[in-house]
Design a protein around this motif. Structure first.
Motif, PDB file in Angstrom:
ATOM      1  N   ARG A  38       0.207 -29.768 -40.091  1.00 19.26           N
ATOM      2  CA  ARG A  38       1.414 -29.194 -39.511  1.00 19.26           C
ATOM      3  C   ARG A  38       1.100 -27.803 -38.991  1.00 19.26           C
ATOM      4  O   ARG A  38       0.148 -27.154 -39.436  1.00 19.26           O
ATOM      5  CB  ARG A  38       2.557 -29.151 -40.526  1.00 19.26           C
ATOM      6  CG  ARG A  38       2.341 -28.225 -41.713  1.00 19.26           C
ATOM      7  CD  ARG A  38       3.474 -28.394 -42.711  1.00 19.26           C
ATOM      8  NE  ARG A  38       3.291 -27.538 -43.881  1.00 19.26           N
ATOM      9  CZ  ARG A  38       4.050 -27.605 -44.966  1.00 19.26           C
ATOM     10  NH1 ARG A  38       5.035 -28.499 -45.043  1.00 19.26           N
ATOM     11  NH2 ARG A  38       3.826 -26.782 -45.969  1.00 19.26           N
ATOM     12  N   THR A  93       5.709 -28.431 -36.524  1.00 18.88           N
ATOM     13  CA  THR A  93       5.289 -29.596 -35.763  1.00 18.88           C
ATOM     14  C   THR A  93       4.223 -30.304 -36.581  1.00 18.88           C
ATOM     15  O   THR A  93       3.248 -29.669 -37.012  1.00 18.88           O
ATOM     16  CB  THR A  93       4.745 -29.204 -34.388  1.00 18.88           C
ATOM     17  OG1 THR A  93       5.793 -28.574 -33.636  1.00 18.88           O
ATOM     18  CG2 THR A  93       4.258 -30.427 -33.628  1.00 18.88           C
ATOM     19  N   LEU A 121       8.179 -32.759 -34.077  1.00 15.43           N
ATOM     20  CA  LEU A 121       8.846 -31.635 -34.703  1.00 15.43           C
ATOM     21  C   LEU A 121       9.728 -32.090 -35.865  1.00 15.43           C
ATOM     22  O   LEU A 121      10.490 -33.062 -35.753  1.00 15.43           O
ATOM     23  CB  LEU A 121       9.706 -30.898 -33.678  1.00 15.43           C
ATOM     24  CG  LEU A 121      10.454 -29.654 -34.153  1.00 15.43           C
ATOM     25  CD1 LEU A 121       9.477 -28.576 -34.624  1.00 15.43           C
ATOM     26  CD2 LEU A 121      11.348 -29.119 -33.047  1.00 15.43           C
TER      27      LEU A 121
END
Length: 126
Positions: A38, A93, A121
């Motif tokens: 992420r 994200t 997202l």
């Protein structure tokens, strides 16, 4: 050709849950290290979980351990990240990644994996 496509992101309230999917093609799940990363703006992409079936390894970042679970369905060529007890700091994200040579452990780094999805997202609001 190796392809990875994430789905399942979106907005969720704090303490809620969400499941991300990564549908893959062009390789066998058992032959690769598969990972979830992420990234938030201004920060490096962070590894949060990985799995390597052939080596019998699964790893989780401490901050997600006990809340996130990585699973797979080989019949559907899909890897999942089940996320629960989501917090504001999980907003990012999320990317799935795959590589045949990367070791699945706490040292996993984005620069070591060759194949990436487009990212999806996840927004957690309190």
């Amino acid at each position: 050709e190796v392809q990875l496509v994430e789905s399942g992101g979106g907005s969720v309230q704090a303490e809620g849950h969400l499941r991300l999917s990564c549908t893959y093609s062009g390789f066998s799940f058992d032959d690769y290290t598969m990972a979830w990363f992420r990234q938030v703006p201004g920060k490096e992409r962070e590894g949060i979980s990985c799995v390597n079936v052939r080596e019998g390894r699964t790893w989780y970042l401490d901050s997600v351990k006990g809340r996130f679970t990585i699973t797979s369905d080989n019949a559907k060529n899909t890897m999942y990240l089940q996320m629960s007890s989501l917090q504001d700091e999980d907003t990012a994200t999320y990317y799935c990644a795959a590589d045949p040579y990367t070791i699945c452990d706490s040292l996993i780094s984005a620069r070591h994996l060759e194949h990436w999805g487009q990212g999806i997202l996840v927004t957690v609001s309190s």
